[in-house]
Design a protein around this motif. Structure first.
Motif, PDB file in Angstrom:
ATOM      1  N   ALA A  19      84.655  72.856  68.545  1.00  0.00           N
ATOM      2  CA  ALA A  19      84.488  73.401  69.893  1.00  0.00           C
ATOM      3  C   ALA A  19      83.706  72.397  70.730  1.00  0.00           C
ATOM      4  N   GLY A  20      84.129  72.222  71.968  1.00  0.00           N
ATOM      5  CA  GLY A  20      83.483  71.249  72.824  1.00  0.00           C
ATOM      6  C   GLY A  20      84.202  69.930  72.809  1.00  0.00           C
ATOM      7  N   GLY A  21      85.240  69.774  71.957  1.00  0.00           N
ATOM      8  CA  GLY A  21      86.086  68.590  72.003  1.00  0.00           C
ATOM      9  C   GLY A  21      85.682  67.458  71.093  1.00  0.00           C
ATOM     10  N   ALA A  22      84.563  67.526  70.375  1.00  0.00           N
ATOM     11  CA  ALA A  22      84.146  66.416  69.514  1.00  0.00           C
ATOM     12  C   ALA A  22      84.926  66.456  68.219  1.00  0.00           C
ATOM     13  N   PRO A  23      85.526  65.367  67.800  1.00  0.00           N
ATOM     14  CA  PRO A  23      86.283  65.365  66.556  1.00  0.00           C
ATOM     15  C   PRO A  23      85.366  65.490  65.354  1.00  0.00           C
ATOM     16  N   THR A  24      85.825  66.190  64.338  1.00  0.00           N
ATOM     17  CA  THR A  24      85.061  66.301  63.101  1.00  0.00           C
ATOM     18  C   THR A  24      85.173  64.996  62.333  1.00  0.00           C
ATOM     19  N   THR A  25      84.257  64.771  61.402  1.00  0.00           N
ATOM     20  CA  THR A  25      84.341  63.611  60.520  1.00  0.00           C
ATOM     21  C   THR A  25      85.393  63.894  59.469  1.00  0.00           C
ATOM     22  N   PRO A  26      86.468  63.113  59.418  1.00  0.00           N
ATOM     23  CA  PRO A  26      87.551  63.403  58.479  1.00  0.00           C
ATOM     24  C   PRO A  26      87.139  63.144  57.041  1.00  0.00           C
ATOM     25  N   GLN A  27      87.671  63.912  56.153  1.00  0.00           N
ATOM     26  CA  GLN A  27      87.455  63.705  54.740  1.00  0.00           C
ATOM     27  C   GLN A  27      88.827  63.580  54.066  1.00  0.00           C
ATOM     28  N   HIS A  28      89.059  62.465  53.410  1.00  0.00           N
ATOM     29  CA  HIS A  28      90.361  62.228  52.779  1.00  0.00           C
ATOM     30  C   HIS A  28      90.124  61.818  51.336  1.00  0.00           C
ATOM     31  N   PRO A  29      90.499  62.631  50.362  1.00  0.00           N
ATOM     32  CA  PRO A  29      90.286  62.283  48.966  1.00  0.00           C
ATOM     33  C   PRO A  29      91.111  61.052  48.585  1.00  0.00           C
ATOM     34  N   MET A  30      90.641  60.330  47.548  1.00  0.00           N
ATOM     35  CA  MET A  30      91.342  59.117  47.134  1.00  0.00           C
ATOM     36  C   MET A  30      92.789  59.394  46.765  1.00  0.00           C
ATOM     37  N   GLY A  31      93.063  60.606  46.296  1.00  0.00           N
ATOM     38  CA  GLY A  31      94.418  60.909  45.870  1.00  0.00           C
ATOM     39  C   GLY A  31      95.427  60.976  46.990  1.00  0.00           C
ATOM     40  N   SER A  32      94.996  60.930  48.257  1.00  0.00           N
ATOM     41  CA  SER A  32      95.936  61.044  49.365  1.00  0.00           C
ATOM     42  C   SER A  32      96.588  59.703  49.703  1.00  0.00           C
ATOM     43  N   HIS A  33      96.256  58.639  48.969  1.00  0.00           N
ATOM     44  CA  HIS A  33      96.883  57.329  49.167  1.00  0.00           C
ATOM     45  C   HIS A  33      96.995  56.658  47.802  1.00  0.00           C
ATOM     46  N   THR A  34      97.578  55.504  47.772  1.00  0.00           N
ATOM     47  CA  THR A  34      97.777  54.810  46.494  1.00  0.00           C
ATOM     48  C   THR A  34      96.804  53.663  46.316  1.00  0.00           C
ATOM     49  N   LEU A  35      95.656  53.733  46.995  1.00  0.00           N
ATOM     50  CA  LEU A  35      94.639  52.696  46.873  1.00  0.00           C
ATOM     51  C   LEU A  35      93.579  53.102  45.862  1.00  0.00           C
ATOM     52  N   GLY A  36      92.795  52.143  45.443  1.00  0.00           N
ATOM     53  CA  GLY A  36      91.725  52.381  44.493  1.00  0.00           C
ATOM     54  C   GLY A  36      91.258  51.059  43.923  1.00  0.00           C
ATOM     55  N   PRO A  37      90.386  51.077  42.931  1.00  0.00           N
ATOM     56  CA  PRO A  37      89.888  49.821  42.354  1.00  0.00           C
ATOM     57  C   PRO A  37      90.991  48.912  41.822  1.00  0.00           C
ATOM     58  N   HIS A  38      92.144  49.500  41.476  1.00  0.00           N
ATOM     59  CA  HIS A  38      93.228  48.702  40.900  1.00  0.00           C
ATOM     60  C   HIS A  38      93.871  47.746  41.900  1.00  0.00           C
ATOM     61  N   VAL A  39      93.598  47.898  43.207  1.00  0.00           N
ATOM     62  CA  VAL A  39      94.237  47.019  44.196  1.00  0.00           C
ATOM     63  C   VAL A  39      93.350  45.826  44.565  1.00  0.00           C
ATOM     64  N   VAL A  40      92.175  45.717  43.946  1.00  0.00           N
ATOM     65  CA  VAL A  40      91.319  44.559  44.228  1.00  0.00           C
ATOM     66  C   VAL A  40      92.068  43.280  43.846  1.00  0.00           C
ATOM     67  N   GLY A  41      92.110  42.347  44.779  1.00  0.00           N
ATOM     68  CA  GLY A  41      92.836  41.103  44.562  1.00  0.00           C
ATOM     69  C   GLY A  41      94.274  41.145  45.041  1.00  0.00           C
ATOM     70  N   LYS A  42      94.727  42.322  45.505  1.00  0.00           N
ATOM     71  CA  LYS A  42      96.104  42.468  45.962  1.00  0.00           C
ATOM     72  C   LYS A  42      96.168  42.581  47.481  1.00  0.00           C
ATOM     73  N   ARG A  43      97.338  42.323  48.026  1.00  0.00           N
ATOM     74  CA  ARG A  43      97.575  42.468  49.466  1.00  0.00           C
ATOM     75  C   ARG A  43      97.838  43.946  49.753  1.00  0.00           C
ATOM     76  N   VAL A  44      97.154  44.497  50.758  1.00  0.00           N
ATOM     77  CA  VAL A  44      97.267  45.924  51.053  1.00  0.00           C
ATOM     78  C   VAL A  44      97.364  46.135  52.560  1.00  0.00           C
ATOM     79  N   VAL A  45      97.880  47.298  52.927  1.00  0.00           N
ATOM     80  CA  VAL A  45      97.798  47.761  54.309  1.00  0.00           C
ATOM     81  C   VAL A  45      97.039  49.082  54.280  1.00  0.00           C
ATOM     82  N   VAL A  46      96.048  49.208  55.162  1.00  0.00           N
ATOM     83  CA  VAL A  46      95.178  50.379  55.179  1.00  0.00           C
ATOM     84  C   VAL A  46      95.153  50.953  56.595  1.00  0.00           C
ATOM     85  N   ARG A  47      95.389  52.247  56.715  1.00  0.00           N
ATOM     86  CA  ARG A  47      95.203  52.948  57.989  1.00  0.00           C
ATOM     87  C   ARG A  47      93.918  53.756  57.891  1.00  0.00           C
TER      88      ARG A  47
END
Length: 328
Positions: A19-47
């Motif tokens: 209420a009042g128009g301020a956006p909430t702080t989003p919470q997105h669990p790791m399972g909602s994308h295919t990223l994680g420690p296993h992508v270290v050293g790899k080329r990635v695109v992140v939104r």
């Protein structure tokens, strides 16, 4: 960095405004994308969502980051773009993301015409003349097609290019030849004037490999051989092993190219071609070459087998066309 705003139907859950128009702080669990420690050293695109910012339509603002993931720890993901400073992204702010294939190496990003221009260094007495974006080539000491043909692997960009090709070779070899990409507009252009494949040979393959990779491969296959003799002339060298095997290499702007890899028939299948390649690769590496290239007929199975074992892959194929009747 530019931002984009997804429409409401595509916004992830948890992005509703308070209420009042301020956006909430989003919470997105790791399972909602295919990223994680296993992508270290790899080329990635992140939104990621941009906290405290509003998109053009009043909803949350998002930004995409493309680069190499260098860290995934302590609730943050670090992405190093191709240029600029590393981007530190809170994992909780990641909306979506995935690993993507590595960017092709610079040698594979070169156009066929650009790669072919590198190969001009293999002919030290070569006369060249630009014809728009084409290159007229002639060697007074060689009959090789590579040294006596117009390099036409893209639009010339000038009027009367075809007629100028005829004029150039009429005063030199008397027989014009064109190097073109199969099925290209230039292939159709010359065929439309009655030109045909210059011989019954298969298309020529322009192959490339990393110098370091090829050197590792030759070392693993190299047997003890007589020492190679080097005959250098500036950025060109001829290597000989006795009087039974030889080859030529040229260096130009961190590329080293090979031609005329020859072994006497009675001495073949003894590893001499590998020994010549090893000597030429070492010579090129000493000058700072990182890319090796060569050209081979597509039906030369023994040579293709050797080069494949050394790590060479085909950058492009091309063919030679010549008039089926006196050009005019």
């Amino acid at each position: 960095m530019s931002t984009t705003d997804d429409n409401a139907a595509r916004r992830p859950q948890g992005d509703a405004q308070q209420a009042g128009g301020a956006p909430t702080t989003p919470q997105h669990p790791m399972g909602s994308h295919t990223l994680g420690p296993h992508v270290v050293g790899k080329r990635v695109v992140v939104r990621r969502v941009l906290r405290g910012q509003t998109g053009p339509t009043g909803g949350p603002a998002f930004s995409d980051v493309l680069g190499i993931c260098t860290s995934w720890a302590d609730g943050t993901c670090v992405v190093q773009p191709e240029t600029g400073e590393p981007m530190v992204i809170a994992v909780a702010d990641i909306v979506s993301g995935k690993p993507i294939p590595p960017r092709p190496s610079p040698r594979l990003r070169a156009t066929p015409q650009e790669a072919q221009v590198r190969a001009l260094a293999l002919w030290p007495d070569l006369e060249t003349r630009p014809l728009g974006d084409w290159v007229l080539r002639h060697s007074p000491t060689s009959t090789a097609r590579r040294a006596n043909s117009v390099l036409a692997m893209g639009p010339a960009g000038v009027e009367g290019a075809y007629e100028q090709v005829l004029e150039f070779y009429a005063g030199r070899t008397g027989r014009p030849i064109a190097a073109v990409l199969p099925g290209s507009a230039e292939d159709e252009l010359f065929r439309g004037h009655g030109w045909e494949p210059e011989s019954t040979d298969a298309d020529t393959l322009f192959q490339v490999c990393g110098v370091a990779q090829a050197r590792r491969a030759v070392v693993s296959r190299l047997a003890p051989r007589p020492p190679a003799e080097y005959d250098e002339a500036g950025d060109l060298v001829t290597v000989r092993i006795g009087d039974v095997a030889s080859g030529v290499a040229a260096y130009d702007r961190d590329w080293v190219g090979f031609r005329s890899i020859e072994v006497a028939p009675e001495h073949r299948r003894q590893g001499l071609a590998v020994a010549v390649m090893a000597a030429l690769l070492e010579w090129g590496a000493e000058r700072g070459a990182t890319t090796a290239y060569l050209q081979v007929l597509g039906d030369n199975a023994p040579a293709l087998g050797l080069y494949e074992r050394l790590g060479f892959t085909t950058h492009h194929a091309y063919r030679y066309l010549a008039p089926a009747f006196p050009a005019g």
